[in-house]
Write a protein that holds these residues in place. Structure first.
Motif, PDB file in Angstrom:
ATOM      1  N   HIS A 273      44.841  36.648  29.163  1.00 13.42           N
ATOM      2  CA  HIS A 273      44.729  35.246  28.760  1.00 13.42           C
ATOM      3  C   HIS A 273      44.866  34.396  30.027  1.00 13.42           C
ATOM      4  N   ALA A 274      44.121  33.304  30.084  1.00 16.55           N
ATOM      5  CA  ALA A 274      44.267  32.371  31.206  1.00 16.55           C
ATOM      6  C   ALA A 274      43.850  30.974  30.761  1.00 16.55           C
ATOM      7  N   ILE A 275      44.466  29.984  31.369  1.00 14.13           N
ATOM      8  CA  ILE A 275      44.046  28.592  31.190  1.00 14.13           C
ATOM      9  C   ILE A 275      43.400  28.177  32.508  1.00 14.13           C
ATOM     10  N   VAL A 276      42.111  27.851  32.434  1.00 13.20           N
ATOM     11  CA  VAL A 276      41.356  27.489  33.635  1.00 13.20           C
ATOM     12  C   VAL A 276      40.606  26.178  33.423  1.00 13.20           C
ATOM     13  N   TRP A 277      40.306  25.528  34.528  1.00 13.38           N
ATOM     14  CA  TRP A 277      39.541  24.288  34.497  1.00 13.38           C
ATOM     15  C   TRP A 277      38.639  24.260  35.721  1.00 13.38           C
ATOM     16  N   PHE A 278      37.431  23.728  35.516  1.00  9.07           N
ATOM     17  CA  PHE A 278      36.461  23.587  36.599  1.00  9.07           C
ATOM     18  C   PHE A 278      35.950  22.159  36.626  1.00  9.07           C
ATOM     19  N   ASP A 279      35.824  21.616  37.825  1.00  8.85           N
ATOM     20  CA  ASP A 279      35.332  20.247  37.983  1.00  8.85           C
ATOM     21  C   ASP A 279      33.869  20.131  37.565  1.00  8.85           C
ATOM     22  N   GLN A 280      33.137  21.207  37.740  1.00  7.89           N
ATOM     23  CA  GLN A 280      31.711  21.206  37.412  1.00  7.89           C
ATOM     24  C   GLN A 280      31.514  21.749  36.002  1.00  7.89           C
ATOM     25  N   ALA A 281      30.844  20.977  35.153  1.00 11.63           N
ATOM     26  CA  ALA A 281      30.570  21.421  33.784  1.00 11.63           C
ATOM     27  C   ALA A 281      29.708  22.678  33.803  1.00 11.63           C
ATOM     28  N   GLY A 282      29.951  23.568  32.863  1.00 10.56           N
ATOM     29  CA  GLY A 282      29.152  24.776  32.743  1.00 10.56           C
ATOM     30  C   GLY A 282      29.534  25.894  33.692  1.00 10.56           C
ATOM     31  N   GLU A 283      30.607  25.749  34.453  1.00  6.12           N
ATOM     32  CA  GLU A 283      30.987  26.743  35.467  1.00  6.12           C
ATOM     33  C   GLU A 283      31.742  27.935  34.877  1.00  6.12           C
ATOM     34  N   LEU A 284      32.323  27.775  33.706  1.00 12.43           N
ATOM     35  CA  LEU A 284      33.150  28.830  33.128  1.00 12.43           C
ATOM     36  C   LEU A 284      32.390  30.147  32.980  1.00 12.43           C
ATOM     37  N   SER A 285      31.190  30.123  32.460  1.00 15.41           N
ATOM     38  CA  SER A 285      30.429  31.355  32.239  1.00 15.41           C
ATOM     39  C   SER A 285      30.146  32.095  33.546  1.00 15.41           C
ATOM     40  N   ARG A 286      29.748  31.350  34.570  1.00 16.80           N
ATOM     41  CA  ARG A 286      29.483  31.980  35.873  1.00 16.80           C
ATOM     42  C   ARG A 286      30.758  32.600  36.447  1.00 16.80           C
ATOM     43  N   PHE A 287      31.854  31.849  36.344  1.00 15.68           N
ATOM     44  CA  PHE A 287      33.144  32.325  36.837  1.00 15.68           C
ATOM     45  C   PHE A 287      33.570  33.608  36.119  1.00 15.68           C
ATOM     46  N   MET A 288      33.505  33.589  34.803  1.00 17.69           N
ATOM     47  CA  MET A 288      33.950  34.749  34.020  1.00 17.69           C
ATOM     48  C   MET A 288      33.095  35.981  34.322  1.00 17.69           C
ATOM     49  N   LYS A 289      31.796  35.784  34.433  1.00 17.02           N
ATOM     50  CA  LYS A 289      30.910  36.907  34.746  1.00 17.02           C
ATOM     51  C   LYS A 289      31.288  37.520  36.095  1.00 17.02           C
ATOM     52  N   SER A 290      31.508  36.679  37.086  1.00 11.91           N
ATOM     53  CA  SER A 290      31.845  37.149  38.420  1.00 11.91           C
ATOM     54  C   SER A 290      33.206  37.841  38.435  1.00 11.91           C
ATOM     55  N   TRP A 291      34.206  37.244  37.790  1.00 16.95           N
ATOM     56  CA  TRP A 291      35.552  37.815  37.759  1.00 16.95           C
ATOM     57  C   TRP A 291      35.542  39.186  37.081  1.00 16.95           C
ATOM     58  N   LYS A 292      34.875  39.269  35.941  1.00 18.08           N
ATOM     59  CA  LYS A 292      34.854  40.526  35.201  1.00 18.08           C
ATOM     60  C   LYS A 292      34.055  41.612  35.933  1.00 18.08           C
ATOM     61  N   GLN A 293      32.922  41.241  36.535  1.00 11.56           N
ATOM     62  CA  GLN A 293      32.114  42.242  37.254  1.00 11.56           C
ATOM     63  C   GLN A 293      32.860  42.787  38.461  1.00 11.56           C
ATOM     64  N   THR A 294      33.388  41.901  39.267  1.00  8.86           N
ATOM     65  CA  THR A 294      34.093  42.322  40.481  1.00  8.86           C
ATOM     66  C   THR A 294      35.317  43.155  40.137  1.00  8.86           C
ATOM     67  N   SER A 295      36.097  42.684  39.178  1.00 10.93           N
ATOM     68  CA  SER A 295      37.324  43.404  38.829  1.00 10.93           C
ATOM     69  C   SER A 295      37.012  44.742  38.169  1.00 10.93           C
ATOM     70  N   SER A 296      35.964  44.814  37.384  1.00 11.71           N
ATOM     71  CA  SER A 296      35.610  46.063  36.703  1.00 11.71           C
ATOM     72  C   SER A 296      35.392  47.182  37.709  1.00 11.71           C
ATOM     73  N   GLN A 297      34.624  46.904  38.732  1.00  7.32           N
ATOM     74  CA  GLN A 297      34.321  47.916  39.743  1.00  7.32           C
ATOM     75  C   GLN A 297      35.581  48.373  40.472  1.00  7.32           C
ATOM     76  N   LYS A 298      36.388  47.413  40.902  1.00  2.56           N
ATOM     77  CA  LYS A 298      37.591  47.754  41.665  1.00  2.56           C
ATOM     78  C   LYS A 298      38.636  48.448  40.798  1.00  2.56           C
ATOM     79  N   LEU A 299      38.804  47.972  39.576  1.00  2.00           N
ATOM     80  CA  LEU A 299      39.845  48.528  38.712  1.00  2.00           C
ATOM     81  C   LEU A 299      39.511  49.935  38.228  1.00  2.00           C
ATOM     82  N   LYS A 300      38.237  50.201  37.963  1.00  2.00           N
ATOM     83  CA  LYS A 300      37.852  51.559  37.552  1.00  2.00           C
ATOM     84  C   LYS A 300      38.183  52.561  38.659  1.00  2.00           C
ATOM     85  N   LYS A 301      37.869  52.179  39.882  1.00  2.00           N
ATOM     86  CA  LYS A 301      38.145  53.047  41.023  1.00  2.00           C
ATOM     87  C   LYS A 301      39.657  53.208  41.218  1.00  2.00           C
ATOM     88  N   GLN A 302      40.391  52.119  41.133  1.00  2.00           N
ATOM     89  CA  GLN A 302      41.832  52.165  41.329  1.00  2.00           C
ATOM     90  C   GLN A 302      42.526  52.964  40.217  1.00  2.00           C
TER      91      GLN A 302
END
Length: 170
Positions: free
Chosen positions: A62-91
Motif C-alpha cells: 500500500h502507498a499514498i502517492v501524489w504527482f504534480d502532473q495529471a495522468g502520471e500514476l499509471s506510468r509510475f506504477m508500470k515502471s515501479w512494478k517492472q523494475t522491481s519484478s526483475q530485481k526481486l525475482k533474482k534476489q
C-alpha cells in the motif's frame, strides 16, 4: 468486459494497492522489502512524485502517492512494478532458494493490476494512513505498528528517517 478506469486527472493523492502474483508471500524476507522500497524511492524521484505513507506486507503493498502532473500514476506504477519484478525475482532466488524453487520461473512477481483510490480529503488520507500502518498488526505480524520496519509508521510515530522520502501533502 469494460476496461477498468484510472481516475488520475484531478491531481488528487492516490492510495494504491497491488499484490504479489496469486497473493504469494514473496516479500516475507526483509531484504526484499528493503529492495522494493529503494526502487520506490528511485521511481518517485524519477517521476517527481511525493509519498505520504507506505507499508510493504509479505504479499501486497500500500502507498499514498501524489504527482504534480495529471495522468502520471499509471506510468509510475508500470515502471515501479517492472523494475522491481526483475530485481526481486533474482534476489528471491538468493535469499530463499527453496521457496523460489517452488515457483515456476515464468510466473510474474506481481499481479497485473493495481488499485488506486482517490484521496480527496484530509480525513480520508488520515484514515488510509492509519489503515496502512495497522496492517501488520491486524495481520498478526507485530504487536505495534512501529515494530514493522517496512512501513512509514516509524517515521510518523517516532520521527525516524525513512528510506522513502515522505511528505504529508494534505
Amino acid at each position: 468486459m469494460p476496461r477498468r478506469r484510472i481516475y488520475d486527472q484531478e491531481k488528487h493523492a492516490q492510495f494504491v494497492t497491488f499484490s504479489c502474483y496469486r497473493r504469494r508471500r514473496m516479500l516475507d524476507c526483509e531484504p526484499l522489502r528493503e529492495t522494493l522500497l529503494g526502487i520506490f524511492a528511485e521511481k518517485l524521484a524519477q517521476y517527481d512524485g511525493i509519498c505520504s505513507g507506505y507499508v510493504v506486507m509479505p504479499d501486497h503493498v500500500h502507498a499514498i502517492v501524489w504527482f504534480d502532473q495529471a495522468g502520471e500514476l499509471s506510468r509510475f506504477m508500470k515502471s515501479w512494478k517492472q523494475t522491481s519484478s526483475q530485481k526481486l525475482k533474482k534476489q528471491l532466488r538468493g535469499v530463499a532458494p527453496h521457496y523460489a524453487s517452488t515457483i515456476p520461473m515464468v510466473d510474474p512477481f506481481w499481479q497485473p493490476k493495481y488499485y488506486p483510490f482517490n484521496l480527496y480529503s484530509f480525513k480520508k488520507a488520515e484514515e488510509k494512513l492509519d489503515y496502512m500502518h495497522m496492517n501488520p498488526v491486524t495481520a498478526g505480524l507485530v504487536e505495534r505498528a512501529i515494530d514493522w520496519k517496512s512501513s512509514s509508521a516509524r517515521h510518523y510515530l517516532l520521527g525516524e528517517p525513512s528510506v522513502v522520502p515522505l511528505e504529508w501533502i494534505f
